[in-house]
Design an enzyme around this catalytic site. Sequence first.
Site, PDB file in Angstrom:
ATOM      1  N   THR A  47     -11.358  -1.274   4.046  1.00  0.00           N
ATOM      2  CA  THR A  47     -11.858   0.104   4.053  1.00  0.00           C
ATOM      3  C   THR A  47     -13.337   0.153   4.402  1.00  0.00           C
ATOM      4  O   THR A  47     -13.821   1.128   4.979  1.00  0.00           O
ATOM      5  CB  THR A  47     -11.600   0.753   2.679  1.00  0.00           C
ATOM      6  N   THR A  92     -10.429  -4.039  -0.393  1.00  0.00           N
ATOM      7  CA  THR A  92     -10.408  -4.167  -1.854  1.00  0.00           C
ATOM      8  C   THR A  92      -9.038  -4.604  -2.393  1.00  0.00           C
ATOM      9  O   THR A  92      -8.952  -5.154  -3.483  1.00  0.00           O
ATOM     10  CB  THR A  92     -10.774  -2.829  -2.534  1.00  0.00           C
ATOM     11  N   ASP A  93      -7.973  -4.335  -1.603  1.00  0.00           N
ATOM     12  CA  ASP A  93      -6.628  -4.488  -2.177  1.00  0.00           C
ATOM     13  C   ASP A  93      -6.269  -5.923  -2.562  1.00  0.00           C
ATOM     14  O   ASP A  93      -5.583  -6.148  -3.553  1.00  0.00           O
ATOM     15  CB  ASP A  93      -5.582  -3.915  -1.217  1.00  0.00           C
TER      16      ASP A  93
END
Length: 339
Positions: free
Chosen positions: A26, A106-107
């Site tokens: 992101t 971030t995942d």
Amino acid sequence: MNAVTIIAGMNTSSLPRIAVLATGGTIAGQAGDASNTTGYKAGVVGVDKLLDAVPGLSSVARIHAEQIASIDSKDMSPALWTQLVLRVNALLAQDDIDGVVITHGTDTLEETAYLLHLTVKSAKPVVLTAAMRPSSALSADGPLNLLNAVTVAASKDAAGQGVLVAFNNQIHSARDVTKTNTYAVDAFRSPETGVLGFVQDGRFEFQRGIVRPHTMKSEFAIVENWPMVGIVASYVGVLRVGIDALVKAGVAGIVVAGTGNGSMHATLTQALADAAKQGIAVVRSSRVGSGHVMRNGAASDDALGTVSAGTLNPYKARVLLMLALAANAQDLQRVFDTY
Ligand code: SIN
């Protein structure tokens, strides 16, 4: 990998030289309008643009930048892990590189960070960062997170601390950090241990150290041939078909996201006993999100030959189990008690 960019800093010879490796996420995401923070495409903005969006970076460090990948981190693969760790180790072996920053989605950041923590062979700083809002968003958090990550990586104080995550002004250890929120900019926590320190306005400070071995003291190295390890969860009415399918697919290990102290439904216990009899390594972690999983002795670990994951969540336990199986480690409980 492509696009190598050099940004000259002020007083170039005296500033640390930091390699920024971009993988997507992101932080490199872009949407059609500034109020859109969910319907964007991750991993489309190049590393040169990410760096251009950070005023003041050139007074913190000289930057060497590489685009390692441009992916949404949900699609991270073991093959890309290998490529990333090899590149990080090669850069850190160079006299003219003082530290590495990795931009990541971030995942799955916590999985990649823990892998690096166990396989980087250098005491030089390695810092991961990310963002919850795409680069096109109002109040995008990526530029400040990137500045803070470079600030930490450029400091000698960050050396020897293992792989770090700089996010939302906090510094976490790669071992302990986990994503705990789907949208908020303070999305990361280290549940059992708390933050390592903070970074703000060009200053950073550690508040505690870390005890378990990592990087130079880790017995593990990056591998090319990854053993297959799956994760299954225990829940009300769970069927054993998930475990049976993993066994059929030829996994070398299974991590259970158990209830409470890594306990599991009787259906799973039977299926895992069958798997363990076939030589498949079984690690008990917990789906709870904090706390630790203790060995439960006669109730299961001694009887079935299963291993307790301690404070590692199922995803990190899987990383450690894959490395341990690749290294042919004999006593898996020692491995989980050590790392
Ligand atoms: C990703 O993990 O690549 C997308 C989500 C994010 O970075 O927040």
